[in-house]
Write a protein that holds these residues in place. Structure first.
Motif, PDB file in Angstrom:
ATOM      1  N   ARG A 124       2.562   1.765  -3.424  1.00 48.36           N
ATOM      2  CA  ARG A 124       1.581   2.257  -4.402  1.00 48.36           C
ATOM      3  C   ARG A 124       1.291   3.745  -4.135  1.00 48.36           C
ATOM      4  O   ARG A 124       1.209   4.535  -5.065  1.00 48.36           O
ATOM      5  CB  ARG A 124       0.298   1.420  -4.302  1.00 48.36           C
ATOM      6  CG  ARG A 124      -0.829   1.885  -5.163  1.00 48.36           C
ATOM      7  CD  ARG A 124      -0.797   1.283  -6.563  1.00 48.36           C
ATOM      8  NE  ARG A 124      -1.852   1.850  -7.402  1.00 48.36           N
ATOM      9  CZ  ARG A 124      -1.630   2.676  -8.411  1.00 48.36           C
ATOM     10  NH1 ARG A 124      -0.406   3.014  -8.751  1.00 48.36           N
ATOM     11  NH2 ARG A 124      -2.636   3.158  -9.121  1.00 48.36           N
ATOM     12  N   ALA A 125       1.164   4.092  -2.845  1.00 46.38           N
ATOM     13  CA  ALA A 125       0.904   5.488  -2.481  1.00 46.38           C
ATOM     14  C   ALA A 125       2.057   6.370  -2.934  1.00 46.38           C
ATOM     15  O   ALA A 125       1.843   7.478  -3.435  1.00 46.38           O
ATOM     16  CB  ALA A 125       0.696   5.607  -0.977  1.00 46.38           C
ATOM     17  N   LEU A 126       3.286   5.884  -2.785  1.00 43.05           N
ATOM     18  CA  LEU A 126       4.447   6.677  -3.213  1.00 43.05           C
ATOM     19  C   LEU A 126       4.460   6.840  -4.725  1.00 43.05           C
ATOM     20  O   LEU A 126       4.843   7.891  -5.242  1.00 43.05           O
ATOM     21  CB  LEU A 126       5.746   6.018  -2.731  1.00 43.05           C
ATOM     22  CG  LEU A 126       6.030   6.177  -1.231  1.00 43.05           C
ATOM     23  CD1 LEU A 126       7.270   5.403  -0.835  1.00 43.05           C
ATOM     24  CD2 LEU A 126       6.206   7.644  -0.847  1.00 43.05           C
TER      25      LEU A 126
ATOM     26  N   SER B 119       0.834  -1.199   0.000  1.00 39.92           N
ATOM     27  CA  SER B 119       0.000   0.000   0.000  1.00 39.92           C
ATOM     28  C   SER B 119       0.878   1.263   0.000  1.00 39.92           C
ATOM     29  O   SER B 119       0.606   2.225  -0.725  1.00 39.92           O
ATOM     30  CB  SER B 119      -0.889  -0.044   1.232  1.00 39.92           C
ATOM     31  OG  SER B 119      -1.875   0.908   1.164  1.00 39.92           O
TER      32      SER B 119
ATOM     33  N   VAL C 291       1.773   6.903  -6.647  1.00 40.30           N
ATOM     34  CA  VAL C 291       0.711   7.877  -6.935  1.00 40.30           C
ATOM     35  C   VAL C 291       1.225   9.293  -6.661  1.00 40.30           C
ATOM     36  O   VAL C 291       1.011  10.223  -7.440  1.00 40.30           O
ATOM     37  CB  VAL C 291      -0.541   7.563  -6.078  1.00 40.30           C
ATOM     38  CG1 VAL C 291      -1.522   8.716  -6.101  1.00 40.30           C
ATOM     39  CG2 VAL C 291      -1.215   6.300  -6.566  1.00 40.30           C
ATOM     40  N   LEU C 292       1.944   9.415  -5.555  1.00 39.26           N
ATOM     41  CA  LEU C 292       2.482  10.719  -5.162  1.00 39.26           C
ATOM     42  C   LEU C 292       3.500  11.224  -6.188  1.00 39.26           C
ATOM     43  O   LEU C 292       3.541  12.415  -6.502  1.00 39.26           O
ATOM     44  CB  LEU C 292       3.152  10.565  -3.791  1.00 39.26           C
ATOM     45  CG  LEU C 292       3.382  11.838  -3.012  1.00 39.26           C
ATOM     46  CD1 LEU C 292       2.078  12.556  -2.778  1.00 39.26           C
ATOM     47  CD2 LEU C 292       4.030  11.509  -1.674  1.00 39.26           C
TER      48      LEU C 292
ATOM     49  N   ALA D 282       3.499  10.494  -9.345  1.00 39.36           N
ATOM     50  CA  ALA D 282       2.728  10.913 -10.525  1.00 39.36           C
ATOM     51  C   ALA D 282       2.144  12.307 -10.292  1.00 39.36           C
ATOM     52  O   ALA D 282       2.142  13.158 -11.191  1.00 39.36           O
ATOM     53  CB  ALA D 282       1.619   9.908 -10.809  1.00 39.36           C
ATOM     54  N   LEU D 283       1.687  12.545  -9.059  1.00 40.95           N
ATOM     55  CA  LEU D 283       1.112  13.851  -8.715  1.00 40.95           C
ATOM     56  C   LEU D 283       2.190  14.939  -8.781  1.00 40.95           C
ATOM     57  O   LEU D 283       1.961  16.026  -9.317  1.00 40.95           O
ATOM     58  CB  LEU D 283       0.509  13.781  -7.307  1.00 40.95           C
ATOM     59  CG  LEU D 283      -0.489  14.845  -6.912  1.00 40.95           C
ATOM     60  CD1 LEU D 283      -1.720  14.804  -7.806  1.00 40.95           C
ATOM     61  CD2 LEU D 283      -0.920  14.663  -5.467  1.00 40.95           C
TER      62      LEU D 283
ATOM     63  N   ARG E 114       4.952  14.933 -10.547  1.00 39.05           N
ATOM     64  CA  ARG E 114       5.436  15.166 -11.904  1.00 39.05           C
ATOM     65  C   ARG E 114       4.455  15.957 -12.747  1.00 39.05           C
ATOM     66  O   ARG E 114       4.862  16.648 -13.671  1.00 39.05           O
ATOM     67  CB  ARG E 114       5.726  13.833 -12.581  1.00 39.05           C
ATOM     68  CG  ARG E 114       7.030  13.225 -12.101  1.00 39.05           C
ATOM     69  CD  ARG E 114       7.294  11.916 -12.775  1.00 39.05           C
ATOM     70  NE  ARG E 114       8.549  11.336 -12.309  1.00 39.05           N
ATOM     71  CZ  ARG E 114       8.889  10.084 -12.497  1.00 39.05           C
ATOM     72  NH1 ARG E 114       8.084   9.277 -13.155  1.00 39.05           N
ATOM     73  NH2 ARG E 114      10.039   9.627 -12.059  1.00 39.05           N
ATOM     74  N   THR E 115       3.167  15.809 -12.435  1.00 39.93           N
ATOM     75  CA  THR E 115       2.176  16.477 -13.282  1.00 39.93           C
ATOM     76  C   THR E 115       1.623  17.753 -12.635  1.00 39.93           C
ATOM     77  O   THR E 115       0.842  18.455 -13.266  1.00 39.93           O
ATOM     78  CB  THR E 115       0.995  15.516 -13.584  1.00 39.93           C
ATOM     79  OG1 THR E 115       0.505  15.008 -12.346  1.00 39.93           O
ATOM     80  CG2 THR E 115       1.433  14.370 -14.466  1.00 39.93           C
TER      81      THR E 115
ATOM     82  N   ALA F 297       3.087  15.952   1.499  1.00 44.10           N
ATOM     83  CA  ALA F 297       3.109  14.501   1.335  1.00 44.10           C
ATOM     84  C   ALA F 297       4.503  14.020   0.993  1.00 44.10           C
ATOM     85  O   ALA F 297       5.276  14.725   0.351  1.00 44.10           O
ATOM     86  CB  ALA F 297       2.120  14.085   0.242  1.00 44.10           C
TER      87      ALA F 297
END
Lengths: 332, 117
Positions: free
Chosen positions: A131-133, A128, A135-136, A138-139, A141-142, A164
């Motif tokens: 996966r959270a890292l 978990s 997602v972070l 991706a956040l 970078r964009t 975060a």
């Protein structure tokens, strides 16, 4: 069952026993200091709560180390072998005199059960977290950058600002919040979040959550909530210190909460709950309306903790024998 | 995604010219990345002549909303503070009466402070 395997199992039983003792001691400590802690300044309170959170794990590690000290000494200096000093009617927590008998089947099963449970929980948490890292990342970078805002801008209408990341935390602010707050309010919000970055609160929180599983359920719930609140209050204090205006910080908290209440529920954030009791916002605002707290006995706590740890080391002989007797009675 | 969201040309060669050369990424890597994003349904594509031209299928806002929802709601099981420290709690709201009372309290304190100066 080989003697070495039996010896490892005996040490594991001792570690579990110390863990249980640490949980009970942490619960007693939490119960006796919870009202006193409310009077402490948030930064010290957070440190104290964090030390209670790691107490079962630290207690287990230290007591096991102290109880094993005679065995380590015997390994390094064979002349100081302690096993000859006491009757041979129980197993030795020793690397030289390995147990001859087998560990009870029930104890073995219980140990396998505990190990499997811990392994599965750790695997789920690790997966978990990874996966959270991702997602972070991706956040990060964009997200957009703006020279006038010291944060990454998330393209979301929902008003939010958060920090975060574990090792290199970053501040994110949503477009919705940027468009609603004035410059002074945004400055306070960002000062608060930058305090989280400096204090590495996410890392501390992850550590506390990892150790919280070793506490009794009611203590765990209280501990995690208080830890989160004290971290937020410590950051509020830092923001208030920077702008020299505690009321402005209180106003900013209320303003963001008011905006968040008015915003439509966002897909994926469907877990929003209303706290009709004393919410974190209420406690943070009330703390900002009061004068800053100066009271802290953290140094006294540290001194007491160190003294207890040294006592454990000094009493390693008796502790070793008591542990051997209890483990033998339980497991052999 | 940033390049395509900002309206950049979606052909692999154009993406490579815009960001790949600068970062030292080969055309093959760009092509496979675009294909992967297409398979994840983040991009859509159409064949123009012999090449695929990619366009974002989701807006940056929808993408961010999904990520935050996943982070707060799904991955951290509604307890995001293990990774995320939010200025106000992302999953818990104060009651409206409490909020109004606190706002009145702050306003009264501000007035008192203004009066005493």
């Amino acid at each position: 069952m080989t003697p070495w395997f039996a010896s490892v199992l005996l040490f594991a039983v001792a570690a579990l026993g110390f863990l249980a003792l640490g949980s009970v001691l942490a619960a007693i400590l939490a119960l006796s200091v919870r009202s006193q802690l409310k009077l402490w300044q948030p930064r010290s309170r957070h440190a104290a709560l964090l030390s209670i959170a790691v107490m079962p794990a630290a207690c287990s590690f230290w007591l096991l180390l102290c109880a094993s000290a005679p065995a380590f000494i015997a390994l390094l200096v064979p002349e100081l072998d302690h096993c000859a000093l006491h009757a041979d009617d129980h197993a030795h927590l020793c690397f030289k005199h390995l147990p001859q008998g087998a560990v009870h089947g029930q104890v073995l099963l219980a140990l396998i059960g505990v190990a499997s449970y811990v392994f599965v929980r750790a695997a789920i948490a690790a997966s978990s977290g990874m996966r959270a890292l991702r997602v972070l990342r991706a956040l990060s970078r964009t997200a957009q950058q703006r020279s006038d805002v010291a944060a990454s801008i998330v393209d979301a209408a929902q008003p939010m600002c958060f920090t975060a990341g574990f090792l290199r935390p970053r501040v994110f602010v949503s477009r919705g919040l940027l468009e609603t707050l004035n410059a002074a309010e945004l400055g306070i919000v960002l000062l608060h979040e930058q305090a989280h970055v400096r204090r590495a609160d996410a890392l501390c929180s992850a550590l506390a959550r990892a150790c919280a599983g070793l506490h009794l359920p009611r203590v765990r719930h209280w501990l995690l909530r208080e830890l989160q609140l004290s971290a937020e209050q410590a950051c509020d204090e830092e923001a208030a210190l920077a702008v020299h205006d505690r009321l402005a910080v209180a106003s900013a908290i209320l303003r963001v909460e008011r905006i968040a209440q008015g915003a439509p529920a966002t897909h994926g954030l469907g877990m929003m709950a209303v706290a009709f009791g004393e919410s974190a916002v209420e406690q943070r605002v009330c703390a900002m309306l009061d004068d800053p707290r100066q009271n802290s006995q953290l140094k006294l706590w540290s001194a007491l903790g160190s003294a207890v740890a040294i006592c454990g080391l000094v009493a390693s002989g008796p502790l070793h024998h008591v542990t051997e007797s209890l483990v033998s009675a339980l497991a052999l | 995604m940033n390049h395509l969201w900002s309206g950049g040309d979606g052909e692999a060669k154009a993406v490579h010219a815009a960001i790949g050369k600068r970062r030292g990424i080969s055309l093959n890597t760009i092509q496979s990345t675009l294909k992967r994003l297409f398979e994840k349904q983040l991009l859509e594509r159409e064949k123009v002549s012999h090449a695929h031209v990619y366009r974002p299928r989701v807006s940056r806002e929808a993408f961010h909303r999904g990520l935050i929802g996943e982070l707060v709601g799904g991955l951290m099981k509604g307890q995001p503070d293990a990774l995320v420290s939010a200025f106000v709690d992302l999953t818990e709201r104060a009651g409206p009466e409490h909020l109004a009372r606190l706002e009145a309290l702050v306003a009264a304190r501000r007035m008192k402070q203004g009066g005493s100066q």
